[in-house]
Design a protein around this motif. Structure first.
Motif: not given
Length: 767
Positions: A354-361, A376-380
Motif C-alpha cells: 500500500y505504501l509503495e502504491y502511494l509513492f509509485e502509483g 508521504y503526507y497522505r500516508a501519515v
C-alpha cells in the motif's frame, strides 16, 4: 657593482612578493560552529559579516544547530537564503513537530473529535498497551520528509563524500551506548545533520550502524579538534553561542535538559592559529526560533565587531562576487532527485504494498521529491503510522527510496471531553480499530456523556482502491440534546423552554478527492427525530405537559469541501469552504401537552436546502490576523407544523463554542445569511486574544400565524448580532478559553465563562 646590487635587490623583492602572494593564496580558513539550538541562528549573521569583508571559509565543522547552519553553507546556501528558511512557515512547522496544513491531503484527514489523548493496544502480543508518552517532545513526522527534500540533492551531488560539497564539511554526533562522539564525513548528508541535532527527549534519535545516536553536543559541542584533525587549516574561526555550565532555570524544562545532558565542553580556540567569537545570546532558549531575526542580527553585529581582528591575521581574501559566482555554478550542477522505486521495512507485506502504491502509483513510475512529499503526507495524515522515515539510496543504475515504517497497534482507546462553566460539560470516550492497507478499515465506537448532551456513534470507514482516492463510510448515531433558553437565568418571554431533541439515524456516505485540498461527498440518511418542549416559559411547569413533534426523515445530500484551517475549534490561519445541496422527505406529527388523543396524523412533505459556508484568515502583521466568515442557508419547503414546532426543528446559528449550549429563537431559521469578522492577536505562540463578531439575518422570517401556525413574513425584516471576546491558549491536546459574549436578543444578554477541552458533537440528520 651598484647596478648588480640593484638587480639582485629587485629580484629579491620580486621573489619575496611572489612568495608572499603564494602564501596568501595558500592560507586556508576553517569555521567551527557550536551547538545551541535556536541560538545557533547567530552563526548565519557571523557568516554574512565574514563574506561581506571578503574573508574566505575553506572548511566547516559544526555540532547540532551549528551542523544545520554549517551544512547549508557547505551546500552553497547564502546567509540570505538560510534566513529565508529559518524565518519561513515551513521551518516553524517542522522544527516544532507540526504538519503544515498546506501539506495535508484533505481526504486523508479524519474528522475532529473531542479526544485529548489516545493509546494504541494490541490483543495479539504481550506488549499490551503501548506507552502513552511520546518518544520525543517534538514529533519527527514533518522533519523526516523535510530533511529528505532539503539534503538528498546534495548527497547525490557530492556522491556521499562531504569533501565534495561547496565547502568541505564535518559534523559530530554522539554514541551514548559506547560513550564517545562520532565524526561524520560521508554518507547521507541529511542523516548526518539529523544525527548531530537529535537533542535527547526533544527530537527522536536515528540509528547509525545499528546504534541510536544523539546530539553531538553531548561529547563535543564545539568541534575545534575535528577541524584540526580532519582539515588542519592555517587559521580557525570558532563561533560559540553556548557557554560554561549555568544553574538550570526554574520552570524552563529545556534549559534543565540542556544542563543535565550536555557534558563539560571545551569552548576555546588555540590562540596561536585561531580566534574565538562568543555571541552574546545566552538569554535565548533552545527552541526560541521565533526570535530568529533578533538572534541573527546579534550574530551579524558581533561578527562585524570581530572583523578587524580577523583581518590582521587572515591575509587571504575571496571577494563576495567570486563566492556568489561559485555558488551559482555549484547550484547549477545540483541534480534533480528522481526515485525509480520504493522499498518498505517495518510493515507487513500488505501494508508495504500500500505504501509503495502511494509513492509509485498504479503504473510504478519514477517520481520526484515533490511527488514523494505528497505521498508521504497522505500516508501519515490518517494517524495509523507513528513514524515513517524516508531515506534516499542512490545506486549506479537505480535510485531507491527506503521507507522505514512504524505502524501503530490496530486497537486504540481514547478519552477527552469539554469542561465548561455553562451547562454543556461532557466526557468523551472512543474505542477504535484501524488498519493500513489498500482497503483500509477504520471502525470507531464513540460516546458522549454530559450534563445536557448524550450520544453514541458506531462508524466504519472503508478506503477504496481507485485511481481517485475515495472511501465509503457507514454510521449509526443516537443522540439527545437538552437546550435551555439562557446560560444563566430564564427570562420572561414566549420562547419554548426545556427543549429535548432526540435523533437516531443511519447514514451511508461516499467521499472522493477532487484535488489535494478539495473533496466531493454524497450521503443517504434515514432516521427519526423527536422534539419535546414546553411551548413557553411563562407558566407553572408543575401544571404543564410538554408538546412533542416527531419526524421520520429520508435525506439525500451532495456537496464539496475545500481548504483547511489550522485548528478546528479556534482557528487563526488557513481557509475552508463548503457548498452542499440536500433534498429530504419528512413525515411528521404533533402531540400537544402530551395528550395522545390530540395527536395529529403523520403528514409528509418535501424539503430542499442549499448551504454555502466560507471562512478565511488573513495576516496583517506577524502577531495579528483578521478572519472573515460567511454562511448562507436557503430552504424550500411547506410549513406543516405549528410555529413553535417549526422553530425548534429549524437550524441554529451558533458560530462559537460558547453559543452552542442554549436555545435562542432569534438565531434559529431555516433560511438566513450571516457574516463574521474575527480579529486575532497572538502575542506569543499558542496564545490568542480573539474577537468573533457576527451579523445574522433571516432571509424570510418565521412568524406565528393564525391558530399558532408557522408562516413566512417579509424579507430581511431584522438583523441580530453576536459578539464574543476570548483569551484562548491552545495546548497540543486541547484548548483553554476565558470568554465573554453579548447577543442582541434578548435585551442585555451578556454571558461569561471558562471552557477547557474540545467541543465536537456527533453528526446530525440534516446538517
Amino acid at each position: 657593482m651598484k647596478k648588480v646590487i640593484k638587480i639582485l635587490t629587485a629580484a629579491a623583492v620580486l621573489l619575496w612578493s611572489t612568495v608572499a602572494v603564494a602564501a596568501e593564496k595558500r592560507q586556508t580558513v576553517g569555521l567551527v560552529l557550536s551547538g545551541g539550538g535556536a541560538k545557533g541562528i547567530a552563526h548565519v549573521g557571523v557568516i554574512r559579516a565574514l563574506e561581506e569583508n571578503d574573508i574566505p571559509v575553506n572548511y566547516v565543522t559544526g555540532t547540532s544547530m551549528g551542523a544545520i547552519v554549517g551544512s547549508l553553507y557547505s551546500c552553497g546556501w547564502s546567509p540570505a537564503r538560510m534566513m529565508e528558511l529559518f524565518t519561513s512557515n515551513d521551518f516553524k512547522y517542522w522544527s516544532t513537530g507540526v504538519i503544515n496544513p498546506d501539506n495535508i491531503t484533505r481526504i486523508s484527514r479524519l474528522e475532529p473529535t473531542p479526544q485529548w489523548v489516545g493509546v494504541n493496544v494490541s490483543l495479539k502480543d504481550s506488549t499490551g498497551v503501548m506507552s502513552m508518552l511520546p518518544t520525543s517532545l517534538i514529533s519527527p513526522i514533518p522533519m523526516n520528509i523535510e530533511f529528505l527534500e532539503l539534503f538528498s540533492p546534495y548527497t547525490l551531488q557530492c556522491k556521499e563524500n562531504f569533501n565534495n560539497l561547496f565547502v568541505p564539511f564535518r559534523c559530530v554526533t554522539s554514541d551514548v551506548y559506547h560513550k564517545h562522539k562520532i565524526v561524520l564525513s560521508k554518507g547521507d548528508l541529511g542523516d548526518a545533520v539529523r544525527a548531530s541535532m537529535s537533542f535527547p527527549l526533544v527530537f527522536r534519535p536515528i540509528k547509525m550502524n545499528g546504534v541510536l545516536v544523539y546530539d553531538g553536543g553531548i561529547y563535543d559541542n564545539f568541534p575545534v579538534n575535528v577541524m584540526q584533525e580532519d582539515f588542519d587549516p592555517d587559521f580557525i574561526i570558532g563561533v560559540s553561542v553556548s557557554g560554561p555550565d549555568q544553574k538550570p532555570q526554574q520552570g524552563d524544562i529545556y534549559s534543565q535538559l540542556e544542563d543535565m545532558i550536555i557534558q563539560n565542553n571545551d569552548y576555546s580556540v588555540p590562540s596561536k592559529n585561531g580566534i574565538k567569537i562568543q555571541i552574546p545570546v545566552l538569554q535565548f532558549g533552545v527552541l526560541d526560533f521565533d526570535q530568529a531575526k533578533t538572534i541573527y542580527e546579534i550574530g551579524y553585529k558581533t561578527g562585524l565587531e570581530m572583523v578587524d581582528s580577523i583581518k590582521k591575521r587572515v591575509y587571504a581574501r575571496e571577494p563576495l562576487a567570486e563566492v556568489t559566482a561559485r555558488r551559482e555554478r555549484f547550484a547549477a550542477a545540483t541534480p534533480e532527485v528522481v526515485f525509480d522505486s520504493v522499498s518498505v521495512t517495518g510493515a507487513t507485506k500488505g501494508q508495504a504494498h500500500y505504501l509503495e502504491y502511494l509513492f509509485e502509483g498504479p503504473k510504478h513510475r519514477p517520481f520526484n521529491l515533490k511527488k514523494a512529499q505528497e505521498a508521504y503526507y497522505r500516508a501519515v495524515t490518517d494517524g495509523t503510522l507513528s513514524n515513517l522515515v524516508p531515506k534516499a539510496d542512490f545506486g549506479k543504475d537505480n535510485n531507491k527510496l527506503l521507507l522505514e515504517a512504524t505502524v501503530k497497534k490496530p486497537w486504540s482507546v481514547g478519552v477527552g471531553g469539554w469542561i465548561t462553566s455553562s451547562t454543556n460539560s461532557m466526557l468523551y470516550l472512543d474505542l477504535g480499530f484501524h488498519t493500513l492497507s489498500f482497503n483500509s478499515l477504520d471502525v470507531d465506537l464513540q460516546g458522549w456523556i454530559g450534563q445536557s448532551y448524550y450520544a453514541g456513534m458506531l462508524s466504519g470507514r472503508f478506503s477504496l482502491r481507485s485511481s481517485t482516492p475515495s472511501y465509503l463510510e457507514f454510521m449509526g448515531v443516537a443522540q439527545k440534546q437538552k437546550y435551555y433558553d439562557s446560560e444563566l437565568l430564564f427570562y420572561q418571554t414566549s420562547t419554548p423552554t426545556f427543549i429535548t431533541e432526540s435523533q437516531n439515524f443511519l447514514r451511508m456516505k461516499y467521499v472522493w478527492a477532487m484535488d489535494k485540498k478539495t473533496i466531493g461527498f454524497s450521503d443517504l440518511t434515514w432516521g427519526y427525530e423527536s422534539d419535546s418542549y414546553y411551548p413557553n416559559n411563562s407558566g407553572d411547569y408543575a401544571n404543564m405537559s410538554k408538546d412533542k413533534t416527531q419526524y421520520f426523515i429520508t435525506a439525500l445530500r451532495a456537496g464539496f469541501k475545500g481548504g483547511l484551517l489550522n485548528d478546528a475549534l479556534y482557528p487563526s490561519s488557513g481557509m475552508e469552504w463548503r457548498a452542499d445541496v440536500q433534498g429530504s422527505y419528512e413525515r411528521s406529527r404533533f402531540t400537544p401537552n402530551g395528550d395522545k388523543a390530540l395527536r395529529t396524523d403523520y403528514k409528509g412533505h418535501f424539503r430542499g436546502s442549499l448551504e454555502l459556508y466560507w471562512k478565511q484568515f488573513f495576516p496583517v502583521t506577524k502577531h495579528f490576523r483578521v478572519g472573515g466568515a460567511a454562511n448562507v442557508l436557503g430552504t424550500l419547503q411547506q410549513l406543516p407544523q405549528n410555529y413553535i414546532a417549526t422553530l425548534v426543528h429549524a437550524p441554529a446559528f451558533a458560530p462559537t463554542p460558547s453559543t452552542q449550549n442554549y436555545f435562542n429563537e432569534a438565531f434559529r431559521s431555516d433560511n438566513y445569511v450571516a457574516a463574521g469578522l474575527m480579529p486575532i492577536w497572538t502575542p506569543v505562540n499558542k496564545l490568542q486574544i480573539r474577537g468573533d463578531f457576527y451579523i445574522y439575518s433571516p432571509i424570510r422570517d418565521l412568524k406565528k400565524g393564525p391558530d399558532n401556525s408557522a408562516v413566512y413574513r417579509g424579507w430581511f425584516n431584522r438583523a441580530e448580532f453576536i459578539g464574543e471576546m476570548a483569551v484562548v491558549y491552545n495546548f497540543p491536546f486541547a484548548s483553554l478559553s476565558l470568554y465573554g459574549n453579548y447577543l442582541s436578543y434578548p435585551a442585555r444578554n451578556w454571558n461569561f465563562g471558562i471552557n477547557f477541552g474540545l467541543l465536537f458533537h456527533a453528526p446530525r440528520i440534516l446538517r
